[in-house]
Design a protein around this motif. Structure first.
Motif, PDB file in Angstrom:
ATOM      1  N   PRO A   7       0.835  -1.209   0.000  1.00 47.72           N
ATOM      2  CA  PRO A   7       0.000   0.000   0.000  1.00 47.72           C
ATOM      3  C   PRO A   7       0.867   1.256   0.000  1.00 47.72           C
ATOM      4  O   PRO A   7       1.992   1.242   0.496  1.00 47.72           O
ATOM      5  CB  PRO A   7      -0.798  -0.123   1.301  1.00 47.72           C
ATOM      6  CG  PRO A   7      -0.018  -1.059   2.152  1.00 47.72           C
ATOM      7  CD  PRO A   7       0.690  -1.997   1.230  1.00 47.72           C
ATOM      8  N   LEU A   8       0.318   2.303  -0.554  1.00 49.97           N
ATOM      9  CA  LEU A   8       1.062   3.561  -0.627  1.00 49.97           C
ATOM     10  C   LEU A   8       1.405   4.111   0.740  1.00 49.97           C
ATOM     11  O   LEU A   8       2.340   4.897   0.891  1.00 49.97           O
ATOM     12  CB  LEU A   8       0.244   4.595  -1.402  1.00 49.97           C
ATOM     13  CG  LEU A   8       0.380   4.501  -2.917  1.00 49.97           C
ATOM     14  CD1 LEU A   8      -0.689   5.329  -3.606  1.00 49.97           C
ATOM     15  CD2 LEU A   8       1.764   4.972  -3.338  1.00 49.97           C
ATOM     16  N   THR A   9       0.640   3.686   1.724  1.00 56.32           N
ATOM     17  CA  THR A   9       0.907   4.192   3.071  1.00 56.32           C
ATOM     18  C   THR A   9       2.243   3.680   3.612  1.00 56.32           C
ATOM     19  O   THR A   9       2.720   4.165   4.631  1.00 56.32           O
ATOM     20  CB  THR A   9      -0.229   3.789   4.030  1.00 56.32           C
ATOM     21  OG1 THR A   9      -0.603   2.447   3.747  1.00 56.32           O
ATOM     22  CG2 THR A   9      -1.434   4.685   3.863  1.00 56.32           C
ATOM     23  N   THR A  10       2.878   2.743   2.919  1.00 59.39           N
ATOM     24  CA  THR A  10       4.219   2.329   3.354  1.00 59.39           C
ATOM     25  C   THR A  10       5.250   3.402   3.006  1.00 59.39           C
ATOM     26  O   THR A  10       6.360   3.378   3.510  1.00 59.39           O
ATOM     27  CB  THR A  10       4.673   1.004   2.684  1.00 59.39           C
ATOM     28  OG1 THR A  10       4.572   1.163   1.274  1.00 59.39           O
ATOM     29  CG2 THR A  10       3.846  -0.169   3.129  1.00 59.39           C
ATOM     30  N   PRO A  16      -2.921   9.079   6.721  1.00 60.98           N
ATOM     31  CA  PRO A  16      -4.310   8.835   6.315  1.00 60.98           C
ATOM     32  C   PRO A  16      -4.834   9.914   5.354  1.00 60.98           C
ATOM     33  O   PRO A  16      -5.510   9.608   4.381  1.00 60.98           O
ATOM     34  CB  PRO A  16      -5.089   8.891   7.633  1.00 60.98           C
ATOM     35  CG  PRO A  16      -4.070   8.761   8.715  1.00 60.98           C
ATOM     36  CD  PRO A  16      -2.759   9.164   8.166  1.00 60.98           C
ATOM     37  N   LYS A  17      -4.458  11.159   5.615  1.00 59.73           N
ATOM     38  CA  LYS A  17      -4.993  12.259   4.811  1.00 59.73           C
ATOM     39  C   LYS A  17      -4.501  12.174   3.363  1.00 59.73           C
ATOM     40  O   LYS A  17      -5.288  12.209   2.408  1.00 59.73           O
ATOM     41  CB  LYS A  17      -4.493  13.552   5.456  1.00 59.73           C
ATOM     42  CG  LYS A  17      -5.304  14.749   5.213  1.00 59.73           C
ATOM     43  CD  LYS A  17      -6.300  15.277   6.048  1.00 59.73           C
ATOM     44  CE  LYS A  17      -6.882  16.604   5.706  1.00 59.73           C
ATOM     45  NZ  LYS A  17      -6.441  17.599   6.680  1.00 59.73           N
ATOM     46  N   VAL A  18      -3.193  12.046   3.213  1.00 62.37           N
ATOM     47  CA  VAL A  18      -2.621  11.932   1.872  1.00 62.37           C
ATOM     48  C   VAL A  18      -3.098  10.635   1.217  1.00 62.37           C
ATOM     49  O   VAL A  18      -3.380  10.584   0.025  1.00 62.37           O
ATOM     50  CB  VAL A  18      -1.082  11.992   1.923  1.00 62.37           C
ATOM     51  CG1 VAL A  18      -0.475  11.736   0.557  1.00 62.37           C
ATOM     52  CG2 VAL A  18      -0.630  13.341   2.455  1.00 62.37           C
ATOM     53  N   GLY A  19      -3.206   9.600   2.064  1.00 61.13           N
ATOM     54  CA  GLY A  19      -3.710   8.320   1.562  1.00 61.13           C
ATOM     55  C   GLY A  19      -5.086   8.483   0.933  1.00 61.13           C
ATOM     56  O   GLY A  19      -5.369   7.917  -0.117  1.00 61.13           O
ATOM     57  N   GLU A  20      -5.926   9.285   1.585  1.00 62.81           N
ATOM     58  CA  GLU A  20      -7.262   9.533   1.040  1.00 62.81           C
ATOM     59  C   GLU A  20      -7.201  10.256  -0.295  1.00 62.81           C
ATOM     60  O   GLU A  20      -7.931   9.934  -1.233  1.00 62.81           O
ATOM     61  CB  GLU A  20      -8.077  10.392   2.014  1.00 62.81           C
ATOM     62  CG  GLU A  20      -8.962   9.597   2.937  1.00 62.81           C
ATOM     63  CD  GLU A  20      -9.528  10.484   4.034  1.00 62.81           C
ATOM     64  OE1 GLU A  20      -9.918  11.634   3.727  1.00 62.81           O
ATOM     65  OE2 GLU A  20      -9.556  10.022   5.189  1.00 62.81           O
ATOM     66  N   ARG A  28      -3.752   3.244  -4.831  1.00 64.11           N
ATOM     67  CA  ARG A  28      -3.712   2.579  -3.532  1.00 64.11           C
ATOM     68  C   ARG A  28      -2.386   1.879  -3.271  1.00 64.11           C
ATOM     69  O   ARG A  28      -1.933   1.783  -2.151  1.00 64.11           O
ATOM     70  CB  ARG A  28      -4.863   1.574  -3.429  1.00 64.11           C
ATOM     71  CG  ARG A  28      -6.166   2.292  -3.237  1.00 64.11           C
ATOM     72  CD  ARG A  28      -7.377   1.401  -3.172  1.00 64.11           C
ATOM     73  NE  ARG A  28      -8.550   2.257  -3.057  1.00 64.11           N
ATOM     74  CZ  ARG A  28      -9.124   2.889  -4.068  1.00 64.11           C
ATOM     75  NH1 ARG A  28      -8.652   2.744  -5.291  1.00 64.11           N
ATOM     76  NH2 ARG A  28     -10.165   3.678  -3.883  1.00 64.11           N
ATOM     77  N   THR A  29      -1.770   1.393  -4.320  1.00 65.21           N
ATOM     78  CA  THR A  29      -0.543   0.623  -4.127  1.00 65.21           C
ATOM     79  C   THR A  29       0.633   1.305  -4.817  1.00 65.21           C
ATOM     80  O   THR A  29       0.456   2.229  -5.611  1.00 65.21           O
ATOM     81  CB  THR A  29      -0.694  -0.777  -4.760  1.00 65.21           C
ATOM     82  OG1 THR A  29      -0.883  -0.602  -6.173  1.00 65.21           O
ATOM     83  CG2 THR A  29      -1.897  -1.518  -4.199  1.00 65.21           C
ATOM     84  N   LEU A  30       1.833   0.798  -4.517  1.00 70.72           N
ATOM     85  CA  LEU A  30       3.027   1.316  -5.182  1.00 70.72           C
ATOM     86  C   LEU A  30       2.897   1.127  -6.693  1.00 70.72           C
ATOM     87  O   LEU A  30       3.325   1.962  -7.480  1.00 70.72           O
ATOM     88  CB  LEU A  30       4.275   0.586  -4.663  1.00 70.72           C
ATOM     89  CG  LEU A  30       4.646   0.853  -3.195  1.00 70.72           C
ATOM     90  CD1 LEU A  30       5.909   0.070  -2.821  1.00 70.72           C
ATOM     91  CD2 LEU A  30       4.877   2.341  -2.933  1.00 70.72           C
ATOM     92  N   GLU A  31       2.278   0.033  -7.070  1.00 70.84           N
ATOM     93  CA  GLU A  31       2.101  -0.222  -8.497  1.00 70.84           C
ATOM     94  C   GLU A  31       1.221   0.855  -9.135  1.00 70.84           C
ATOM     95  O   GLU A  31       1.517   1.352 -10.223  1.00 70.84           O
ATOM     96  CB  GLU A  31       1.461  -1.597  -8.709  1.00 70.84           C
ATOM     97  CG  GLU A  31       1.174  -1.874 -10.174  1.00 70.84           C
ATOM     98  CD  GLU A  31       0.727  -3.295 -10.432  1.00 70.84           C
ATOM     99  OE1 GLU A  31      -0.083  -3.805  -9.643  1.00 70.84           O
ATOM    100  OE2 GLU A  31       1.195  -3.883 -11.430  1.00 70.84           O
ATOM    101  N   ASP A  32       0.138   1.212  -8.435  1.00 76.59           N
ATOM    102  CA  ASP A  32      -0.728   2.275  -8.959  1.00 76.59           C
ATOM    103  C   ASP A  32       0.085   3.549  -9.184  1.00 76.59           C
ATOM    104  O   ASP A  32      -0.090   4.252 -10.177  1.00 76.59           O
ATOM    105  CB  ASP A  32      -1.874   2.584  -7.985  1.00 76.59           C
ATOM    106  CG  ASP A  32      -2.841   1.414  -7.844  1.00 76.59           C
ATOM    107  OD1 ASP A  32      -2.852   0.546  -8.746  1.00 76.59           O
ATOM    108  OD2 ASP A  32      -3.572   1.371  -6.835  1.00 76.59           O
TER     109      ASP A  32
END
Ligand code: ADP
Ligand code: MG
Length: 683
Positions: A7-10, A16-20, A28-32
């Protein structure tokens, strides 16, 4: 070690805010992140002489202030004249502080970055980014082009860029092999995220950089694979074999007031062969307006009924559903078969009765809008679904359909009909999951419609034409269109026009139909026109598809330049359905741009829907041809259907080969380009 699905949160700095915010971008993911590619680039790698700045080009320049002055125009602005040895430019600041004004004095050298625009006195930069060059060593220029990414509120461009690049670096650290990507793919992505000095910006912006072309291939391949997979998933399910009842079909054909054309016969045979298989049919029937698709659909529905199954015909609007009922109803009743329409206009009681008849099988054929596929509707044995005017439905809706009517006999067959001729290359990518049949000729005995293009200033003169046509016993359409596709405003415009026309032509009965009318009123207006009770029908584009009133021989379309060719062609197809010579008048607002002229001219000189669709494709792009929802589903990041159409045959071939030789390899390709969107296709 980083993996694609992390997940990008890694990433450090993604809470959470940037994640949103990322999630809003579909990331959502590094691949995205890896596949979130720039929209465009800025070149801050070199200094452009002012004399060489082109209009609309964003550049870095270095120049000296020659004059500074506050101008009091419509808006107060600080205007600087700068010079760099090659030429002059104007810098304009609308917002500036006293301190800034004091700093920006003649004689000071500065570096600026901004988009050059054409001003009254040559090139002008509005609010360029500025740095002074007399405060020590000048800042270094970039060694890479600056990517500009699609972003969203709450996530600034600079922040997004740095996070995406961090994700890229992290994945590169893991290495292509560990990620299951090829070295080339990873290098191409790196190239597009951070193009080095010397990368040609124009080529990049045209999407013709070799890295883009390779990625475009991969992306189109992903879409192709997804559609082929969806098709094979569906076709792995059984479908009822519909052998039909030849006697019933023969009776139907004998009762028709005409003979089927050669093309109608050929297509009917193609459908019959499909329906007689235990695999669900997935077929697209293309036929220009007036080519006679309805009778072909009727034959297919009869084949279902003759095999003991039910058939459903789904139209995009209630108006069209009712029109279909009007056509099909008498045909089927002549054979002792019931046919009814399930629309929003039915009262609760009628609706329940109709639903009961569908559930018991007492009603063999039903027409309706997407209301047909609500939860409360259940079929006893649905054998065939015909979807008319496909482009009004999204791919997702069509795919959702397949579950409806699934029974112990399997899934129903699907026939999708469209009057928008879809150029072959587009059809290959947008409908890779469908077989295609084409009705390529029209029934005999039609007189072609004569099309005239006139400026709106000639509107008055047209009143006479309308009067003459109606006096001669014919009928006419007056179509109002607006640039904003607001049903509300369009309805208002139509109401106003109807009033004006009724006043100007007091001897005529004027009808009105638009999207804001209640179903009853709409149907009543259409019926009055069909029955000849109203002579002039003022309408919005709701009459675009399917409406069939052979006595109407004149159509006037206002603001024609605002509509796409395909849509205008559809509209025009409402006249020329009878024996009388028909006319279509396209009114435009002057001045007409070059493109507008070319489009209306194409329409004036051609009555060939396929030719017009190809033309639309080159003039307006695939969105216009397929409808926005369709292209929305084919939401391409790198590829461009038009630009890359030459690659499509090879891509289709590659997709077939891959699915045959190594189907497991398809999943990661779909995943990286379609991500979660792929799930609805495979669901
Ligand atoms: P579309 O393909 O636009 O849906 P329709 O099915 O509404 O076209 O057909 C247009 C008109 O042509 C209708 O009035 C229909 O009855 C008539 N028609 C269809 N097939 C034939 C035929 N083979 N010969 C003569 N008229 C036909
Ligand atoms: Mg039709």
């Amino acid at each position: 070690m980083a993996r694609l699905r992390d997940p990008l949160t890694t990433l450090k700095g993604v809470g959470p805010k940037v994640g949103e915010a990322f999630a809003r971008l579909g990331l959502r993911t590094l691949e995205d992140a890896l596949f979130h590619l720039p929209l465009r680039y800025e070149d801050r790698t070199r200094i452009t002489p002012l004399a060489a700045v082109r209009q609309g080009q964003a550049v870095v320049f270095e120049a000296t202030i020659r004059a500074a002055q506050v101008a009091f125009g419509r808006r107060r602005s600080l205007v600087l004249k700068v010079e760099d040895g090659s030429g002059l430019a104007t810098l304009r600041l609308f917002h500036f502080s006293k301190a800034q004004q004091q700093q920006l004095k003649p004689g000071r050298p500065l570096r600026g970055f901004g988009e050059g625009r054409g001003g009254a006195g040559g090139i002008e930069f509005v609010h360029p980014e500025l740095t002074f060059l007399d405060g020590g060593a000048p800042p270094a220029l970039d060694d890479r082009l600056t990517p500009i990414y699609p972003t969203t509120e709450g996530l600034g461009q600079a922040r997004l860029r740095s996070l995406l690049h961090r994700a890229l670096a992290l994945l590169e650290g893991a290495g292509a092999e560990a990620l299951g990507l090829t070295e080339t793919l990873l290098a191409d992505l790196r190239h597009l995220h951070t193009p080095p000095v010397g990368t040609d910006l124009a080529t990049l912006e045209a999407g013709l950089d070799p890295a883009q072309q390779r990625l475009a291939f991969d992306e189109l391949l992903a879409h192709q694979l997804a559609m082929m997979t969806a098709r094979s998933v569906l076709q792995a399910q059984p479908a009822p074999r519909l052998a039909g009842d030849p006697a019933l079909e023969a009776r139907f054909l004998r009762a028709l007031p005409f003979e089927l054309t050669e093309a109608q016969r050929r297509v009917s045979a193609e459908l019959a062969a499909d329906l007689d298989r235990s695999q669900p049919m997935l077929r697209l029937l293309q036929g220009d307006v007036g080519s006679g698709k309805t009778v072909v659909a009727a034959l297919a529905l009869l084949r279902a009924v003759g095999s003991g199954f039910q058939g459903a015909l789904m139209a995009p609007t209630e108006l069209l559903a009712e029109q279909h009922l009007k056509t099909l109803g008498p045909w089927l009743e002549g054979l002792g078969l019931r046919c009814a329409a399930l629309t929003g206009r039915l009262g609760a009681k009628q609706r329940r009765a109709l639903e009961a008849d569908l559930a018991s099988g007492a009603l063999p054929v039903v027409v309706g809008t997407h209301a047909l596929f609500q939860d409360s509707v259940a079929f006893q044995r649905l054998g065939l679904v015909v979807i008319d005017e496909q482009h009004r439905f999204g791919v997702d809706q069509r795919l959702a359909l397949r579950d409806k009517g699934t029974s112990q006999d399997g899934v129903p067959h699907q026939l999708v009909m469209t009057a928008t001729p879809i150029p072959r290359t587009l059809a290959m990518s947008a409908y890779a999951d469908l077989d295609v049949s084409i009705i390529d000729s029209r029934p005999p005995g039609r007189t072609p419609v004569t099309t005239v293009v006139l400026p709106a200033s000639r509107r008055e003169a047209l009143l006479n034409r309308v009067r003459e046509a109606c006096k001669a016993g014919r009928q006419a359409y007056w179509v109002c269109t607006l640039i904003e596709r607001s049903e509300h405003l369009e309805a208002e415009a139509a109401e106003e026009t109807a009033e004006t026309l009724a006043k100007a032509l007091p001897e005529l009965t004027v009808g009105l139909v638009h999207g804001r009318l209640k179903g009853d009123a709409k149907a009543a207006a259409m019926q009055a026109f069909a029955a000849g009770d109203t002579q002039l029908l003022v309408a919005t584009t709701v009459i675009e598809v399917g409406v069939d009133v052979p006595n109407a021989s004149l159509m006037i379309i206002e603001n024609a330049e605002r509509l796409g060719l395909a849509q205008l062609h559809q509209l025009r197809g409402r006249v020329g359905r009878g024996a009388a010579a028909s006319h279509c008048v396209l009114l435009y607002q002057s001045p007409l741009g070059r493109h507008g002229k070319a489009r209306l001219e194409a329409l004036r000189t051609s009555d060939d829907g396929f030719y017009l669709a190809e033309k639309d494709l080159t003039l307006r792009g695939p969105g216009e041809v397929l409808g926005t929802r369709q292209t929305g589903a084919l939401d391409l990041k790198v590829a461009d259907l038009l630009r890359d159409q030459d690659q499509l045959p090879a891509i289709q071939e590659a997709a077939r080969a891959l699915l045959a030789s190594d189907p497991a390899a398809a999943a990661p390709i779909m995943q990286r380009w379609l991500g979660t969107r792929q799930q609805f296709i495979n669901a």
